[in-house]
Scaffold this motif. Sequence first.
Motif, PDB file in Angstrom:
ATOM      1  N   GLY A 120       0.769  -1.097   0.163  1.00 26.05           N
ATOM      2  CA  GLY A 120      -0.249   0.061   0.121  1.00 26.05           C
ATOM      3  C   GLY A 120       0.754   1.185  -0.008  1.00 26.05           C
ATOM      4  O   GLY A 120       1.744   1.389  -0.853  1.00 26.05           O
ATOM      5  N   ASN A 121       0.650   2.022   0.962  1.00 20.72           N
ATOM      6  CA  ASN A 121       1.669   3.366   1.192  1.00 20.72           C
ATOM      7  C   ASN A 121       2.850   3.084   2.189  1.00 20.72           C
ATOM      8  O   ASN A 121       3.396   4.176   2.175  1.00 20.72           O
ATOM      9  N   GLN A 122       3.205   1.807   2.674  1.00 20.35           N
ATOM     10  CA  GLN A 122       4.086   1.606   3.317  1.00 20.35           C
ATOM     11  C   GLN A 122       5.220   1.241   2.636  1.00 20.35           C
ATOM     12  O   GLN A 122       5.068   0.312   1.727  1.00 20.35           O
ATOM     13  N   VAL A 123       6.432   1.683   3.054  1.00 20.63           N
ATOM     14  CA  VAL A 123       7.792   1.403   2.314  1.00 20.63           C
ATOM     15  C   VAL A 123       8.654   0.714   3.481  1.00 20.63           C
ATOM     16  O   VAL A 123       8.781   1.110   4.512  1.00 20.63           O
ATOM     17  N   ASN A 124       8.998  -0.558   3.257  1.00 18.09           N
ATOM     18  CA  ASN A 124       9.847  -1.407   3.861  1.00 18.09           C
ATOM     19  C   ASN A 124      11.301  -1.502   3.123  1.00 18.09           C
ATOM     20  O   ASN A 124      11.237  -1.632   2.084  1.00 18.09           O
TER      21      ASN A 124
END
Length: 251
Positions: free
Chosen positions: A150-154
């Motif tokens: 989604g909008n999360q960057v890991n």
Amino acid sequence: MTSSFKFFHSSPFFLLLILHSATTTLSQTTAPPPAPPGPTNITKILEKASQYTILLRLFRMTQIGDQINTQLNNSDQGITVFAPTDNAFSALKPGSLNSLSDQQKVELVQFHVVPTFISISQFQTVSNPLRTQAGESTRYKFPLNVTTSGNQVNISTGVVDATVANTIYSDGSLAVYQLDKVLLPMRIFGPPAPAPAPEPKKAKKESNAGNDAPSSENGSVSDDASGTVGFNRKLHGCVNGVIVFMAVFCL
């Protein structure tokens, strides 16, 4: 008195007084134009954002902060900086930073700097492993892999998994992202690279030196060798016969 009032209003002094008053009022209400923005400065951005004391200290120790500012103002590629908070550094094992050599500290800071601008939406299409200023991105060196949900960057280094918690700054040339963990590179904090496999040894040719006769593949004496042995035996027999004959004759 009426004639004096008319004379005062029609005099040049009165007109100058009105003009001065209007100019003064206009100058007070009109704000000066804003000063042009100065060059982008990563140090000032982090100082304004606060909670980046340890990272700023590393920037100064390694002089990478100055290098980033120079590159920003002399290149069109842009820069992306991953900025761990003071809490992220505090979560490291005690003595982790102090145990590093000066060169390792430089590599650790460079590992948080990507020499191109990456917007938050571009993380979904970047190619892994992402190359940083630390250098080679192969395994056991400085690999950096980005995944999105989604909008999360890991971000994964092979040693630790971090998350982009916030966008601190982005202007199309410089992007600064807040991290919840320090990015620990494999080269410094990971297991040592395995030793290269030894090369296969070449088969040694068997030497026949010192043998009375060369052997064939099946272990038997070769034709040439057997002929030589037979001749030697016949010659030996003849010599013995001659000796016996002379002995009998002499008797």
